[in-house]
Motif scaffolding. Structure first.
Motif, PDB file in Angstrom:
ATOM      1  N   TRP A 165       0.861  -1.186  -0.272  1.00 36.64           N
ATOM      2  CA  TRP A 165       0.231  -0.012  -0.059  1.00 36.64           C
ATOM      3  C   TRP A 165       1.064   1.193   0.539  1.00 36.64           C
ATOM      4  CZ3 TRP A 165      -5.585   0.480  -0.350  1.00 36.64           C
ATOM      5  CH2 TRP A 165      -5.849  -0.810  -0.662  1.00 36.64           C
ATOM      6  N   ILE A 166      -0.094   2.049  -1.051  1.00 39.81           N
ATOM      7  CA  ILE A 166       1.590   3.297  -1.471  1.00 39.81           C
ATOM      8  C   ILE A 166       0.145   4.548  -1.834  1.00 39.81           C
ATOM      9  CG2 ILE A 166       2.913   4.803  -2.205  1.00 39.81           C
ATOM     10  CD1 ILE A 166       4.253   1.916  -2.847  1.00 39.81           C
ATOM     11  N   GLY A 167       0.568   4.963  -0.738  1.00 38.99           N
ATOM     12  CA  GLY A 167      -0.988   6.085  -0.821  1.00 38.99           C
ATOM     13  C   GLY A 167      -2.202   6.083  -0.744  1.00 38.99           C
ATOM     14  N   GLY A 168      -2.423   5.365   0.195  1.00 40.95           N
ATOM     15  CA  GLY A 168      -4.006   4.838  -0.675  1.00 40.95           C
ATOM     16  C   GLY A 168      -4.293   3.226  -1.460  1.00 40.95           C
ATOM     17  N   ILE A 169      -3.382   2.862  -2.426  1.00 43.26           N
ATOM     18  CA  ILE A 169      -3.713   2.651  -3.993  1.00 43.26           C
ATOM     19  C   ILE A 169      -2.414   0.867  -3.342  1.00 43.26           C
ATOM     20  CG2 ILE A 169      -3.482   2.937  -5.805  1.00 43.26           C
ATOM     21  CD1 ILE A 169      -5.349   3.837  -5.508  1.00 43.26           C
ATOM     22  N   PRO A 170      -3.705   0.137  -3.420  1.00 41.96           N
ATOM     23  CA  PRO A 170      -2.336  -0.801  -2.959  1.00 41.96           C
ATOM     24  C   PRO A 170      -1.087  -1.080  -4.679  1.00 41.96           C
ATOM     25  CG  PRO A 170      -4.836  -1.648  -4.017  1.00 41.96           C
ATOM     26  CD  PRO A 170      -4.978  -0.365  -3.473  1.00 41.96           C
ATOM     27  N   HIS A 171      -0.520  -1.317  -5.284  1.00 40.21           N
ATOM     28  CA  HIS A 171       1.055  -1.098  -5.783  1.00 40.21           C
ATOM     29  C   HIS A 171       1.584  -2.288  -5.867  1.00 40.21           C
ATOM     30  CE1 HIS A 171       0.167   2.937  -5.569  1.00 40.21           C
ATOM     31  NE2 HIS A 171       0.908   2.670  -6.444  1.00 40.21           N
ATOM     32  N   ILE A 172       2.287  -2.426  -6.859  1.00 45.87           N
ATOM     33  CA  ILE A 172       2.394  -4.047  -7.261  1.00 45.87           C
ATOM     34  C   ILE A 172       3.801  -3.965  -6.395  1.00 45.87           C
ATOM     35  CG2 ILE A 172       4.022  -2.734  -8.415  1.00 45.87           C
ATOM     36  CD1 ILE A 172       2.629  -5.801  -9.887  1.00 45.87           C
ATOM     37  N   SER A 173       3.880  -5.127  -5.780  1.00 44.72           N
ATOM     38  CA  SER A 173       4.823  -5.660  -4.827  1.00 44.72           C
ATOM     39  C   SER A 173       6.882  -5.306  -5.397  1.00 44.72           C
ATOM     40  CB  SER A 173       4.221  -7.374  -4.197  1.00 44.72           C
ATOM     41  OG  SER A 173       5.286  -7.958  -5.240  1.00 44.72           O
ATOM     42  N   LEU A 174       7.406  -5.285  -4.400  1.00 48.99           N
ATOM     43  CA  LEU A 174       8.952  -4.883  -4.618  1.00 48.99           C
ATOM     44  C   LEU A 174       9.632  -6.186  -5.880  1.00 48.99           C
ATOM     45  CD1 LEU A 174      10.936  -2.387  -5.201  1.00 48.99           C
ATOM     46  CD2 LEU A 174      11.651  -3.758  -2.743  1.00 48.99           C
ATOM     47  N   ASP A 175       8.811  -7.236  -5.073  1.00 45.25           N
ATOM     48  CA  ASP A 175       9.565  -8.572  -5.832  1.00 45.25           C
ATOM     49  C   ASP A 175       8.747  -8.596  -6.770  1.00 45.25           C
ATOM     50  OD1 ASP A 175      10.680  -9.508  -3.259  1.00 45.25           O
ATOM     51  OD2 ASP A 175       8.742 -10.657  -2.452  1.00 45.25           O
ATOM     52  N   ASN A 176       7.368  -8.573  -7.246  1.00 43.56           N
ATOM     53  CA  ASN A 176       7.081  -8.353  -8.776  1.00 43.56           C
ATOM     54  C   ASN A 176       7.574  -7.162  -9.901  1.00 43.56           C
ATOM     55  OD1 ASN A 176       5.976 -10.479  -8.407  1.00 43.56           O
ATOM     56  ND2 ASN A 176       4.159 -10.110  -7.783  1.00 43.56           N
ATOM     57  N   LEU A 177       7.615  -6.171  -9.317  1.00 41.91           N
ATOM     58  CA  LEU A 177       8.513  -5.063  -9.669  1.00 41.91           C
ATOM     59  C   LEU A 177       9.259  -4.385 -10.844  1.00 41.91           C
ATOM     60  CD1 LEU A 177       7.900  -1.777 -10.196  1.00 41.91           C
ATOM     61  CD2 LEU A 177       9.749  -1.451  -8.630  1.00 41.91           C
ATOM     62  N   PRO A 178      10.185  -6.161 -10.688  1.00 44.92           N
ATOM     63  CA  PRO A 178      11.157  -5.640 -12.208  1.00 44.92           C
ATOM     64  C   PRO A 178      10.708  -7.422 -12.488  1.00 44.92           C
ATOM     65  CG  PRO A 178      12.041  -6.838  -9.983  1.00 44.92           C
ATOM     66  CD  PRO A 178      10.784  -6.368  -9.696  1.00 44.92           C
ATOM     67  N   LYS A 179       9.235  -7.023 -13.072  1.00 49.90           N
ATOM     68  CA  LYS A 179       8.406  -8.145 -14.312  1.00 49.90           C
ATOM     69  C   LYS A 179       7.464  -7.160 -14.842  1.00 49.90           C
ATOM     70  CE  LYS A 179       8.351 -12.311 -10.970  1.00 49.90           C
ATOM     71  NZ  LYS A 179       8.465 -12.824 -10.367  1.00 49.90           N
ATOM     72  N   VAL A 180       7.364  -5.953 -14.935  1.00 45.86           N
ATOM     73  CA  VAL A 180       6.295  -4.899 -15.135  1.00 45.86           C
ATOM     74  C   VAL A 180       6.715  -4.258 -16.285  1.00 45.86           C
ATOM     75  CG1 VAL A 180       5.449  -2.368 -14.425  1.00 45.86           C
ATOM     76  CG2 VAL A 180       5.827  -4.220 -12.899  1.00 45.86           C
ATOM     77  N   LYS A 181       6.165  -4.564 -17.316  1.00 41.45           N
ATOM     78  CA  LYS A 181       6.216  -4.221 -18.651  1.00 41.45           C
ATOM     79  C   LYS A 181       6.109  -2.821 -18.517  1.00 41.45           C
ATOM     80  CE  LYS A 181       6.175  -8.659 -20.589  1.00 41.45           C
ATOM     81  NZ  LYS A 181       5.202  -9.650 -20.692  1.00 41.45           N
ATOM     82  N   SER A 182       7.755  -1.572 -18.305  1.00 35.88           N
ATOM     83  CA  SER A 182       6.983  -0.400 -18.552  1.00 35.88           C
ATOM     84  C   SER A 182       8.723   0.365 -19.095  1.00 35.88           C
ATOM     85  CB  SER A 182       6.827  -0.224 -16.961  1.00 35.88           C
ATOM     86  OG  SER A 182       7.576   1.328 -16.003  1.00 35.88           O
ATOM     87  N   PRO A 183       8.744   1.224 -19.644  1.00 34.16           N
ATOM     88  CA  PRO A 183       9.511   2.256 -20.375  1.00 34.16           C
ATOM     89  C   PRO A 183      10.794   2.517 -19.045  1.00 34.16           C
ATOM     90  CG  PRO A 183       7.914   3.248 -20.439  1.00 34.16           C
ATOM     91  CD  PRO A 183       7.432   2.183 -20.003  1.00 34.16           C
ATOM     92  N   TYR A 184      10.260   2.324 -17.674  1.00 40.48           N
ATOM     93  CA  TYR A 184      11.140   3.106 -16.704  1.00 40.48           C
ATOM     94  C   TYR A 184      10.879   2.066 -15.513  1.00 40.48           C
ATOM     95  CZ  TYR A 184       6.283   5.256 -15.834  1.00 40.48           C
ATOM     96  OH  TYR A 184       4.944   5.486 -14.979  1.00 40.48           O
ATOM     97  N   THR A 185      10.954   0.969 -15.155  1.00 41.91           N
ATOM     98  CA  THR A 185      10.476   0.028 -14.910  1.00 41.91           C
ATOM     99  C   THR A 185      12.245  -0.134 -13.686  1.00 41.91           C
ATOM    100  OG1 THR A 185       8.885  -1.457 -15.117  1.00 41.91           O
ATOM    101  CG2 THR A 185      10.651  -1.920 -13.616  1.00 41.91           C
ATOM    102  N   GLN A 186      12.884  -0.310 -14.278  1.00 35.96           N
ATOM    103  CA  GLN A 186      14.783  -0.254 -14.204  1.00 35.96           C
ATOM    104  C   GLN A 186      14.799   0.674 -13.552  1.00 35.96           C
ATOM    105  OE1 GLN A 186      16.256  -2.920 -14.190  1.00 35.96           O
ATOM    106  NE2 GLN A 186      17.760  -2.035 -13.162  1.00 35.96           N
ATOM    107  N   ALA A 187      14.762   2.285 -14.247  1.00 41.44           N
ATOM    108  CA  ALA A 187      15.462   3.628 -13.428  1.00 41.44           C
ATOM    109  C   ALA A 187      14.657   3.416 -12.236  1.00 41.44           C
ATOM    110  CB  ALA A 187      14.655   4.678 -14.109  1.00 41.44           C
ATOM    111  N   VAL A 188      13.460   3.168 -12.147  1.00 40.19           N
ATOM    112  CA  VAL A 188      12.470   3.304 -10.662  1.00 40.19           C
ATOM    113  C   VAL A 188      13.584   2.196  -9.645  1.00 40.19           C
ATOM    114  CG1 VAL A 188      10.086   2.574  -9.294  1.00 40.19           C
ATOM    115  CG2 VAL A 188      10.666   4.224 -11.534  1.00 40.19           C
ATOM    116  N   LEU A 189      14.016   1.487 -10.364  1.00 40.62           N
ATOM    117  CA  LEU A 189      14.601   0.503  -9.853  1.00 40.62           C
ATOM    118  C   LEU A 189      15.562   0.425  -9.240  1.00 40.62           C
ATOM    119  CD1 LEU A 189      13.638  -3.255 -11.435  1.00 40.62           C
ATOM    120  CD2 LEU A 189      12.655  -2.715  -9.261  1.00 40.62           C
TER     121      LEU A 189
END
Length: 112
Positions: free
Chosen positions: A68-92
């Motif tokens: 939970w981040i800011g009142g919204i459920p977000h993708i887990s840190l474990d699953n974050l690397p699997k997200v197909k986004s242009p900035y996933t790696q930069a966020v990690l």
């Protein structure tokens, strides 16, 4: 608040907040195209009205692991690397650097 998230929930689509929420939580200085992004299963992308700020993940059931981040459920840190986004790696990278700084008591860490 992320209206996009709530719109997809109302449509019955498995959805979680995306990498932008993590970037905000860790004060990442990144040029993100969306203030609010979401993650849906790749198999559900056809149910989504538009693809702007909507990223996919190959797993169904990914929403069972959430943070939970800011009142919204977000993708887990474990699953974050699997997200197909242009900035996933930069966020990690930003999260990793922030955690290293915190572990060092806020001192910048020199990477060799």
């Amino acid at each position: 608040m992320c209206e996009l998230y709530w719109e997809l929930v109302e449509r019955g689509i498995e959805v979680l907040g995306g990498p932008a929420g993590w970037a905000k939580a860790f004060d990442c200085s990144l040029d993100l195209e969306c203030d609010c992004d979401v993650v849906v299963a790749e198999s559900d992308i056809w149910k989504v009205p538009s693809s702007r700020c909507i990223w996919t993940i190959d797993e169904v059931g990914f929403s069972h692991r959430r943070v939970w981040i800011g009142g919204i459920p977000h993708i887990s840190l474990d699953n974050l690397p699997k997200v197909k986004s242009p900035y996933t790696q930069a966020v990690l990278n930003c999260i990793r650097d922030a955690l290293r700084r915190r572990a060092d008591g806020g001192r910048p860490r020199q990477v060799v």
